[in-house]
Design an enzyme around this catalytic site. Structure first.
Site, PDB file in Angstrom:
ATOM      1  N   CYS A  73       4.978  -0.349   2.584  1.00 10.97           N
ATOM      2  CA  CYS A  73       5.520  -1.690   2.815  1.00 10.97           C
ATOM      3  C   CYS A  73       6.874  -1.668   3.522  1.00 10.97           C
ATOM      4  CB  CYS A  73       5.606  -2.470   1.506  1.00 10.97           C
ATOM      5  SG  CYS A  73       6.676  -1.740   0.258  1.00 10.97           S
ATOM      6  N   ASP A 118       0.810  -1.218   0.000  1.00  8.80           N
ATOM      7  CA  ASP A 118       0.000   0.000   0.000  1.00  8.80           C
ATOM      8  C   ASP A 118       0.841   1.264   0.000  1.00  8.80           C
ATOM      9  OD1 ASP A 118       1.083  -0.214   2.492  1.00  8.80           O
ATOM     10  OD2 ASP A 118      -0.799   0.023   3.594  1.00  8.80           O
ATOM     11  N   HIS A 171       8.720  -3.620  -3.679  1.00  2.60           N
ATOM     12  CA  HIS A 171       8.041  -4.109  -2.471  1.00  2.60           C
ATOM     13  C   HIS A 171       9.012  -4.727  -1.472  1.00  2.60           C
ATOM     14  CE1 HIS A 171       4.606  -5.315  -0.101  1.00  2.60           C
ATOM     15  NE2 HIS A 171       5.114  -6.527   0.002  1.00  2.60           N
TER      16      HIS A 171
END
EC number: 3.4.19.12
Length: 356
Positions: free
Chosen positions: A224, A221, A330
């Protein structure tokens, strides 16, 4: 192999704009080559800090699909349970043998039991921080435990300051065998295309297996990095907002140490990083290492970089935490399996989802 729809879901899982990343000065880069082992040794000193880059050499040719990954995790869990049961059984046998010998010895030596003088084990921890939080403990406190701490402790930070902690582990041996070469900081590239992102995911899964890590997935989102740091530092990703505040506070406290690595006005950068959902980068990782006085090891999916090691710049590290970094977009928290209890593994297993 994974289908096109599964590949797409993996890429589409991550939301938010691509961050710019300018790695600062306290970073070690470890490289991986697919064919020949290359050994170079050179230290590059810049702004009072060292850049070190390592070469490791392993092929990445394992199949990467959801079934294999989950099967691998099941294997880790079963292995952990089996080893735990075997260790417990051996301890019971040793205890019975020792008790029998002690009783015989005590009867023949005026009741003196030599095993009563077993050395005490210190499981004490050190708290960092001083602001009171709602839960009654220090708001920015991090429980830092030594290598001898019990594996089922609720909160801890892995310690790398003692060689004996990792000397017997494959991960520690691989670190000790790598040789440094120069590293030049650069801005991260673009978000990779779908095919390359899937390949990166496969490579990262292989490295997690090779170094025996369990991955705790956090939402993609935009928070991370901060969620993964919070999971490692406080054992809950929900404290990501507090971690972000601490990192921004650190950046503000030492602008001269960080602004040279930011490709924009530093005040604008601070405002951006203060907003929830703004992607973290290597500058914020360096600030996290400095603020919490921990070494941060980031296992990457980069083709030529196995992992990055970020060191606190002005103080001795109090421990080490581990993150994974996939396809430049990520972060997740990762844990060494041998330091994880059965209960903790089961908790992480619920978090491990693919394509969500």
């Amino acid at each position: 192999m994974v289908s096109h729809e599964e590949n797409t879901s993996i890429v589409e899982w991550f939301l938010g704009p691509h961050p710019y990343t300018y790695p600062p000065y306290g970073i070690e880069m470890i490289h991986e080559d697919d064919e020949v082992a290359v050994a170079h040794h050179h230290h590059h000193h810049q702004s009072g800090e060292y850049y070190r880059e390592y070469e490791d050499h392993r092929s990445s040719d394992v199949d990467n699909d959801e079934i294999i990954a989950r099967t691998l995790q099941d294997d880790f869990l079963q292995l952990e349970i089996a080893e735990s049961n075997d260790y417990s059984h051996q301890n019971q046998q040793q205890q019975h043998q020792q008790e029998g010998y002690t009783n015989n010895y005590s009867n023949n030596n005026n009741g003196y039991a030599w095993n009563d003088q077993s050395p005490a084990v210190d499981y004490s921890s050190e708290w960092i921080g001083n602001d009171n939080d709602q839960d009654g403990r220090s708001d920015d406190s991090v429980n830092v435990f030594s290598c001898s701490s019990p594996s089922d402790t609720d909160e801890y930070v892995y310690s790398w300051e003692s060689d004996q902690c990792d000397a017997d582990g494959e991960f520690g041996r691989r670190l000790n065998q790598m040789v440094p070469i120069p590293y030049i900081p650069k801005i991260n590239g673009e978000i990779p295309p779908e095919e390359e992102a899937v390949s990166d995911h496969e490579r990262l899964r292989n490295r997690l297996e090779m170094f025996d890590f369990t991955e705790v997935k956090v939402p993609g989102d935009g928070n991370c990095q901060f969620r993964a740091l919070a999971d490692q530092l406080y054992k809950t990703a929900d404290r990501h907002k507090h971690v972000r505040r601490q990192i921004v506070k650190q950046l503000k406290s030492r602008p001269d140490s960080y602004q040279g690595y930011v490709p924009m006005d530093f005040s604008d950068y601070l405002r951006k990083m203060s907003r929830s959902g703004e992607w973290g980068d290597h500058v914020t990782l360096q600030a996290a290492a400095d603020a919490y006085r921990v070494k941060i090891v980031v296992l990457t999916s980069f083709k030529d970089t196995c992992y990055i090691e970020i060191l606190p710049t002005s103080q001795e590290s109090k421990g080490v935490i581990f993150l994974s970094f996939w396809a430049e977009v990520h972060y997740n928290a990762i844990y060494l399996n041998r330091d994880t209890s059965e209960t903790e593994l089961q908790r992480k297993r619920k978090w491990w989802r693919f394509g969500n």
